[in-house]
Design an enzyme around this catalytic site. Sequence first.
Site, short mmCIF file in Angstrom:
data_model
loop_
_atom_site.label_atom_id
_atom_site.label_comp_id
_atom_site.label_asym_id
_atom_site.label_seq_id
_atom_site.Cartn_x
_atom_site.Cartn_y
_atom_site.Cartn_z
N HIS A 194 0.80 -1.24 0.00
CA HIS A 194 0.00 0.00 0.00
C HIS A 194 0.83 1.28 0.00
O HIS A 194 0.30 2.36 -0.20
CB HIS A 194 -0.95 0.02 1.20
CG HIS A 194 -0.29 0.40 2.49
ND1 HIS A 194 0.36 -0.51 3.28
CD2 HIS A 194 -0.14 1.60 3.10
CE1 HIS A 194 0.87 0.11 4.33
NE2 HIS A 194 0.58 1.39 4.26
C1 UD1 Z 1 -1.92 5.96 5.39
C2 UD1 Z 1 -0.60 6.46 5.99
C3 UD1 Z 1 0.41 5.31 6.04
C4 UD1 Z 1 -0.17 4.11 6.77
C5 UD1 Z 1 -1.50 3.73 6.11
C6 UD1 Z 1 -2.15 2.56 6.80
C7 UD1 Z 1 -0.11 8.83 5.55
C8 UD1 Z 1 0.74 9.76 4.77
N1 UD1 Z 1 -0.01 7.52 5.19
O1 UD1 Z 1 -1.65 5.59 4.04
O2 UD1 Z 1 1.56 5.75 6.73
O3 UD1 Z 1 0.73 3.02 6.69
O4 UD1 Z 1 -2.38 4.86 6.15
O5 UD1 Z 1 -3.18 2.05 6.01
O6 UD1 Z 1 -0.83 9.25 6.44
N2 UD1 Z 1 -8.80 5.09 0.64
C9 UD1 Z 1 -10.10 4.62 0.57
N3 UD1 Z 1 -10.76 4.37 1.73
C10 UD1 Z 1 -10.22 4.58 2.94
C11 UD1 Z 1 -8.90 5.06 3.01
C12 UD1 Z 1 -8.21 5.30 1.85
O7 UD1 Z 1 -10.64 4.40 -0.51
O8 UD1 Z 1 -10.89 4.31 3.95
C13 UD1 Z 1 -8.04 5.29 -0.61
C14 UD1 Z 1 -8.24 6.63 -1.26
O9 UD1 Z 1 -8.10 6.46 -2.63
C15 UD1 Z 1 -7.06 7.43 -0.74
C16 UD1 Z 1 -5.98 6.38 -0.71
O10 UD1 Z 1 -6.65 5.18 -0.32
O11 UD1 Z 1 -6.74 8.52 -1.54
C17 UD1 Z 1 -4.85 6.68 0.24
O12 UD1 Z 1 -5.36 6.84 1.58
P1 UD1 Z 1 -4.57 7.75 2.64
O13 UD1 Z 1 -5.25 7.78 3.92
O14 UD1 Z 1 -4.29 9.07 2.04
O15 UD1 Z 1 -3.19 7.04 2.81
P2 UD1 Z 1 -2.84 5.48 2.99
O16 UD1 Z 1 -2.27 5.03 1.70
O17 UD1 Z 1 -3.96 4.72 3.57
#
Ligand code: UD1
Length: 353
Positions: A204
């Site tokens: 991820h």
């Molecule tokens: C975040 C943390 C990472 C951690 C991870 C655990 C930061 C910079 N990164 O990364 O350190 O290891 O969480 O999972 O804070 N999305 C959904 N549904 C959700 C959440 C995310 O669809 O409930 C999708 C969206 O497209 C979003 C993407 O995942 O843009 C990234 O989510 P985001 O919370 O920005 O960062 P993570 O990759 O989850």
Amino acid sequence: MKVLSVVGARPQFVKLAPIAAATRQLDVDHIVVHTGQHYDESMSQSFFDTLAIPDPDVNLGVGSGSHGTQTGRILGELEPVLQHHQPDWVLVYGDTNSTLAAAICAVKIHLPVAHLEAGLRSFNRQMPEEHNRVLTDHCSDLLLAPTRAAAAQLSREGLAGRTVVVGDVMADICLAVRDEVSARPTAVPLPIPSGSPYFLATVHRAENTDDPERLGAILDALRKLPIDTVLLAHPRLVARAQSFGLSLAGGALHPAPPLTYPHLVKALAQSRGVVTDSGGLQKEAYLLGKICTTLRTETEWAETLEGSWNVLAPEPSDVRRLATRPEPDAAPLPVYGNGDAALRTIQQLVTHA
Ligand code: UD1
């Protein structure tokens, strides 16, 4: 004494579980603020349900966005909440955008901040998590280090006076859940025949998911593993693979939705090993004595590399050779504490209030 926890992303809900239990045990008022960084049922609510964490007192509902947008939204939405509650401590967890935003928000209005999981470093300044960790450590009032190595790093950065070693709260919950799930029959929903050997995999991190060539090479390597490989697909991975036209299936590879924490622990305990870029899973594999192959050039959890329980596999072409290596002879060491880190954390907050 009043502690206000700010959580927002999946691994933080896991760490919140033992902290919430410790506040109840020590009769400390505990307010939980969920930033809403993670919002899918399988990334958020399922953890509150299966780990018996009380529902958050406040949900800021910020959702996804670019780093600046997400961090900025949390900062703005959190300020009136902190002003209203006036906690003795704002407790922030790990290295996410939610952590950095909450730490900055609290220091700006002169509320004391404690950082759980302080002192970890990848020394890779391309990673958003590294910016978040370093900045949060340097603006926090109390640095709760999970290991001696983390405390030594904080000392090198001139922060020894604010540092205490409490152990790792993730070890508390991982070992407790391992004992719970091994005591009762739990069927874990995996997309492979029951009883057949398998690897677990997760991908991820931005550096692995956001470049189509690299993501394609990682998925190809997982397809070529000699046994079934269950890919627990984070929404970020699903979104990127879809936009690049990459399949998450084929060969040995079987995608599945993210698991609840008890199911993850059980699935890990029954696996042949893990291929991952998650910090939490590297450590959970070490705690459960499973071989881990890490799809990164470095790790913050350097202790897991001792004795080769964990090895780094920056090149996808090395994954098959590394993931199939034999188990080390020496058992993993108890470097992450004795399962009482959450209690020690809350005791430290009481002492320093
Ligand atoms: C975040 C943390 C990472 C951690 C991870 C655990 C930061 C910079 N990164 O990364 O350190 O290891 O969480 O999972 O804070 N999305 C959904 N549904 C959700 C959440 C995310 O669809 O409930 C999708 C969206 O497209 C979003 C993407 O995942 O843009 C990234 O989510 P985001 O919370 O920005 O960062 P993570 O990759 O989850």
